[in-house]
Design a protein around this motif. Structure first.
Motif, PDB file in Angstrom:
ATOM      1  N   GLN A   1       0.828  -1.214   0.000  1.00 36.02           N
ATOM      2  CA  GLN A   1       0.000   0.000   0.000  1.00 36.02           C
ATOM      3  C   GLN A   1       0.854   1.253   0.000  1.00 36.02           C
ATOM      4  N   TYR A   2       2.043   1.179   0.601  1.00 34.02           N
ATOM      5  CA  TYR A   2       2.937   2.344   0.521  1.00 34.02           C
ATOM      6  C   TYR A   2       3.488   2.485  -0.889  1.00 34.02           C
ATOM      7  N   VAL A   3       3.849   1.341  -1.482  1.00 30.05           N
ATOM      8  CA  VAL A   3       4.359   1.388  -2.856  1.00 30.05           C
ATOM      9  C   VAL A   3       3.335   2.048  -3.763  1.00 30.05           C
ATOM     10  N   LEU A   4       2.097   1.572  -3.680  1.00 31.49           N
ATOM     11  CA  LEU A   4       1.092   2.050  -4.634  1.00 31.49           C
ATOM     12  C   LEU A   4       0.713   3.503  -4.371  1.00 31.49           C
ATOM     13  N   THR A   5       0.557   3.866  -3.090  1.00 29.46           N
ATOM     14  CA  THR A   5       0.197   5.256  -2.788  1.00 29.46           C
ATOM     15  C   THR A   5       1.313   6.193  -3.222  1.00 29.46           C
ATOM     16  N   MET A   6       2.537   5.842  -2.854  1.00 27.23           N
ATOM     17  CA  MET A   6       3.672   6.708  -3.170  1.00 27.23           C
ATOM     18  C   MET A   6       3.858   6.814  -4.673  1.00 27.23           C
ATOM     19  N   ARG A   7       3.728   5.695  -5.339  1.00 23.76           N
ATOM     20  CA  ARG A   7       3.931   5.683  -6.788  1.00 23.76           C
ATOM     21  C   ARG A   7       2.881   6.553  -7.465  1.00 23.76           C
ATOM     22  N   ALA A   8       1.630   6.379  -7.055  1.00 26.18           N
ATOM     23  CA  ALA A   8       0.558   7.139  -7.697  1.00 26.18           C
ATOM     24  C   ALA A   8       0.722   8.636  -7.443  1.00 26.18           C
ATOM     25  N   SER A   9       1.026   9.017  -6.206  1.00 19.13           N
ATOM     26  CA  SER A   9       1.077  10.458  -5.955  1.00 19.13           C
ATOM     27  C   SER A   9       2.334  11.073  -6.565  1.00 19.13           C
ATOM     28  N   LEU A  10       3.401  10.300  -6.652  1.00 20.66           N
ATOM     29  CA  LEU A  10       4.594  10.843  -7.305  1.00 20.66           C
ATOM     30  C   LEU A  10       4.358  10.989  -8.811  1.00 20.66           C
ATOM     31  N   LEU A  11       3.643  10.025  -9.390  1.00 17.30           N
ATOM     32  CA  LEU A  11       3.322  10.142 -10.818  1.00 17.30           C
ATOM     33  C   LEU A  11       2.481  11.380 -11.072  1.00 17.30           C
ATOM     34  N   ASP A  12       1.569  11.688 -10.136  1.00 14.01           N
ATOM     35  CA  ASP A  12       0.764  12.908 -10.260  1.00 14.01           C
ATOM     36  C   ASP A  12       1.647  14.145 -10.294  1.00 14.01           C
ATOM     37  N   GLU A  13       2.664  14.163  -9.442  1.00 15.59           N
ATOM     38  CA  GLU A  13       3.514  15.341  -9.351  1.00 15.59           C
ATOM     39  C   GLU A  13       4.462  15.457 -10.540  1.00 15.59           C
ATOM     40  N   MET A  14       4.729  14.297 -11.183  1.00 11.93           N
ATOM     41  CA  MET A  14       5.819  14.304 -12.156  1.00 11.93           C
ATOM     42  C   MET A  14       5.526  15.123 -13.403  1.00 11.93           C
ATOM     43  N   GLY A  15       4.240  15.384 -13.663  1.00 11.63           N
ATOM     44  CA  GLY A  15       3.945  16.243 -14.801  1.00 11.63           C
ATOM     45  C   GLY A  15       4.070  17.722 -14.469  1.00 11.63           C
ATOM     46  N   SER A  16       4.379  18.038 -13.204  1.00  8.33           N
ATOM     47  CA  SER A  16       4.293  19.437 -12.774  1.00  8.33           C
ATOM     48  C   SER A  16       5.370  20.301 -13.406  1.00  8.33           C
ATOM     49  N   ASP A  17       4.970  21.532 -13.679  1.00  7.18           N
ATOM     50  CA  ASP A  17       5.889  22.472 -14.312  1.00  7.18           C
ATOM     51  C   ASP A  17       7.068  22.829 -13.414  1.00  7.18           C
ATOM     52  N   TYR A  18       6.849  22.806 -12.081  1.00  6.43           N
ATOM     53  CA  TYR A  18       7.957  23.262 -11.247  1.00  6.43           C
ATOM     54  C   TYR A  18       9.139  22.308 -11.320  1.00  6.43           C
ATOM     55  N   LEU A  19       8.879  21.053 -11.709  1.00 11.84           N
ATOM     56  CA  LEU A  19      10.004  20.135 -11.912  1.00 11.84           C
ATOM     57  C   LEU A  19      10.788  20.542 -13.155  1.00 11.84           C
ATOM     58  N   THR A  20      10.059  20.924 -14.206  1.00 15.26           N
ATOM     59  CA  THR A  20      10.731  21.412 -15.417  1.00 15.26           C
ATOM     60  C   THR A  20      11.543  22.666 -15.106  1.00 15.26           C
TER      61      THR A  20
END
Lengths: 362, 354
Positions: B236-255
């Motif tokens: 459950q940690y793997v899936l929660t962390m993976r999903a929420s990190l994937l959500d963030e990964m499209g964010s402009d502030y990372l670019t």
């Protein structure tokens, strides 16, 4: 006049991706030459999906070109981690949506200081410490008194203030050029003018160059010295802003302009706005000949056939435009015949309502 | 009025300037009082609801407590009535609930039918083994799950991502008791060339002496139940962390951060992961709340003397006061941890603060 070296230029640049569905390759950027000289603002105009954002990302070193080169002060960019790091200090990015391009958990101070922390104390220049440098960048971006913004979070600021923070974060590294991807598209009309004025001021006072990527020709008119119009991965027309926006030659540029109410083209041509038909351009299947011919009003109306160039439009490739400053256009109809009066309307320079900031330039 | 100075008011200097480098993650500002009051109030309402549920649930259960106490002892109806009066069972329900609530708030959870001692004492006795086992497992699975989840999301679509998520999901769907038994067969009794490496159950071997020996003995007993728990819950940690990190990964502030020259690892560590952590913190706190209730299955299989085993034994009797007490303690722990998570959010995320 001494020969100027462009701050940033694309030389025969190509970027392609594996197509999203099925097989094939999407040629997002397909042989582009584009130069940005010191103290010059160049607008890269095109509809969504034409590859302009990919071109900007490649110029920033965020995508690796599949062919050709990105030149920085005449030197090819080195895609090593050290080479890129040095390059990125000089070429800064401003994105469309300031809410998204700021980390919501970082204060304004942290957002602006990040660049300094990445590049170490050589980035400080003449400033005694990080704090002074951050304050200076915020002030230059129009956030005064800067100290008042240090501990604010992005969600506590207005959209315009956020975009100023983003710009301050770019300015803090004293870049030679900003690459701005739709820098005002998500801002209110009242705030847009302020941000544009800020960019123009930075150019006039500090000689900062900018490449502004936009779908909005009105914005290009307000801010740019030079315009490059992109269609399906290729620059199809380029030249000084007055030339492109008052006497466009490429049918695509003319179509883009004709839908602007203040362009004057729709009435002068007497034909009303030109609405482009045909399927949306697909970078996995670039048409032969002129890549615009399936949607080109000149071909569709039969005028190309009348001019006896239709075969060329459909089959003969056009030369790639070079990135320099003079007006150029890639179109068989424009190149081949001098006597196509129905292609050119009398230039009616009508600056339009949004042109005020440009005229106020000191 | 004295005309002291006509200077403009000085620019307010920020109270604390962020220091360079590390130690700038958490800025503990004062939490808004209204926020705290709302969350504490909400938790109190939940707690009252739990008490009401416990009270009426055990009221409507078949079985007369007075008969249960006097089971096997000959009693006259008068004596029963007297006992009922003594326990307050002849009062109206509302009054009974009032007594009950006051009793619980004083920490008195009644007397166990089975052990004939105070329920609170029994729970206290079995609490530590459970925290020791399930707490360790929670910490380990969170650490493992976060790490795997972050790696998977950052390289999503890669073989490593697929293998990791696949394994985590497979273990998540495995029945706990089956996995536990499998571990006992393979690692405790030994199979084929594998010797019995670990004890089959319990928390310690009686008669072990010396600090180091006791410590090693405890750890050896911990390995198998802990491993079982970690294997089952880390997904459950793997899936929660993976999903929420994937959500963030499209964010402009990372670019933006990348365009400023930040290394990819640092983009992940400084920007993406802290922002993706919130949903995982929620999961973590819910699980910490459930640490107390332990794992009934794992504790039973490994004869671990914790609250889970206690609950299982109470169910078999059935020992109603003990069940009721455990019910309240389990629910109370979850409510308390959720409250803590709520109070922690504004510290972790400035957006919640206003």
């Amino acid at each position: 006049m001494t020969e100027r070296v462009p701050v940033l230029s694309a030389h025969d640049l190509r970027v392609s991706f594996p197509a999203r569905h099925g097989h094939g390759v999407a040629h997002a950027v397909d042989r582009v030459n584009l130069d940005v000289y010191p103290g010059e603002i160049v607008a890269l105009v095109g509809e969504s999906g034409c590859g302009k954002t990919t071109l900007a990302r490649t110029l920033l070193g965020l995508e690796k070109p599949g062919g050709g080169q990105v030149l920085h002060h005449g030197q090819p960019v080195r895609y090593t981690s050290r080479g890129l790091k040095a390059y990125r200090r000089d070429v800064q990015l401003v994105l469309q949506d300031p809410s998204g391009s700021l980390n919501p958990r970082h204060t304004v101070y942290e957002a602006v200081a990040e660049g300094l922390r990445i590049h170490g104390h050589t980035a400080l220049g003449d400033f005694p410490d990080e704090q002074a440098k951050v304050a200076d960048a915020l002030a230059r971006a129009g956030l005064r008194p800067a100290e008042r913004f240090f501990l604010r979070y992005p969600h506590e600021l207005s959209g315009g203030q956020r975009q100023r923070v983003v710009i301050a974060g770019a300015l803090v590294l004293d870049p030679a050029i900003l690459v701005a991807d739709e820098p005002v598209a998500s801002l209110d009309a009242s705030v847009r003018g302020e941000i544009l004025k800020l960019l123009l001021g930075l150019r006039d006072e500090r000689g900062l160059s900018a490449l502004v990527v936009t779908h909005d020709l009105g914005l290009a008119w307000n801010i740019a010295d030079r315009v490059a119009v992109m269609y399906l991965g290729r620059i199809v027309e380029t030249g000084p802003v007055e030339k492109i926006l008052t006497a466009p030659e490429h049918p695509y540029t003319r179509a883009l302009l004709s839908v602007l109410p203040e362009s004057g083209l729709s009435e002068a041509g007497g034909a009303g706005p030109t609405i482009l038909t045909g399927e949306a351009p697909d970078p996995t299947r670039i048409p032969t000949g002129c890549r615009f011919h399936p949607r080109c009003p000149v071909v569709a109306s039969g005028r190309a056939a009348a001019l006896d160039i239709e075969a060329a439009c459909r089959g003969r490739d056009l030369p790639v435009l070079d990135g320099g400053g003079e007006a150029q256009v890639a179109c068989h109809a424009v190149g081949s015949d001098a006597g196509a009066p129905d292609l050119r309307t009398t230039p009616t320079p009508r600056p339009g309502a949004g042109a005020a900031p440009r005229r106020r330039r000191r | 009025m004295t005309t002291t100075s006509t200077d403009r008011p000085p620019v307010p200097r920020p109270a604390r300037l962020p220091s360079r480098g590390g130690g700038r993650r958490l800025r503990l500002g004062p939490l808004p009082l209204r926020y705290v009051a709302a969350k504490v109030g909400g938790a109190a309402v939940s707690l009252i609801a739990v008490m009401l549920t416990a009270f009426f649930l055990f009221k409507i259960l078949p079985g007369d407590p007075v008969r249960a106490i006097t089971h096997g002892i000959p009693t006259s109806p008068e004596q029963l009535a007297h006992l009922r009066h003594q326990f307050g069972l002849d009062k109206p329900l509302a009054a009974q609930f009032g007594d009950y609530a006051v009793r619980i708030l004083h920490g008195d959870l009644g007397i166990s039918y089975q052990y004939k001692t105070s329920v609170a004492g029994l729970i206290g006795e079995h609490l530590w083994p459970t925290i020791y086992l399930v707490g360790t497992a929670t910490v380990l699975s969170a650490a493992l799950g976060l790490r795997v989840g972050i790696r998977s999301a950052w390289r999503h679509g890669s073989t490593g991502d697929r293998v990791n998520t696949g394994v985590a999901l497979a273990l998540w769907s495995v029945p706990t008791f089956w996995l536990g038994l499998l571990f006992i067969i393979v690692f405790a009794t030994g199979i084929g060339p594998i010797p019995g490496l670990f004890p089959t159950g319990g928390m310690s071997t009686p008669g072990t002496e010396g600090f180091v020996a006791v410590l090693v003995d405890h750890l050896r007993h911990l390995v198998l139940p802990c491993l079982t728990l970690v294997a089952v819950i880390y997904a459950q940690y793997v899936l929660t962390m993976r999903a929420s990190l994937l959500d963030e990964m499209g964010s402009d502030y990372l670019t933006t951060a990348r365009a400023k020259g930040l290394r990819d690892d640092d983009v992940r560590r400084r920007h993406a992961v802290p922002n993706a952590l919130l949903p995982t913190v929620t999961v973590l706190f819910i699980n910490i709340g459930r640490v107390v209730s332990g794992s009934i299955l794992v504790e039973t299989i490994f004869s671990w003397p914790g609250l889970g085993s206690l609950f299982y034994e109470a169910l078999t009797v059935p020992d109603l006061p003990l069940l009721e007490g455990l019910f309240i303690v389990f629910s109370g722990a979850v409510i308390l941890m959720n409250l803590l998570a709520d109070l922690l959010y504004p510290v972790l995320d400035p957006r919640v603060r206003t």
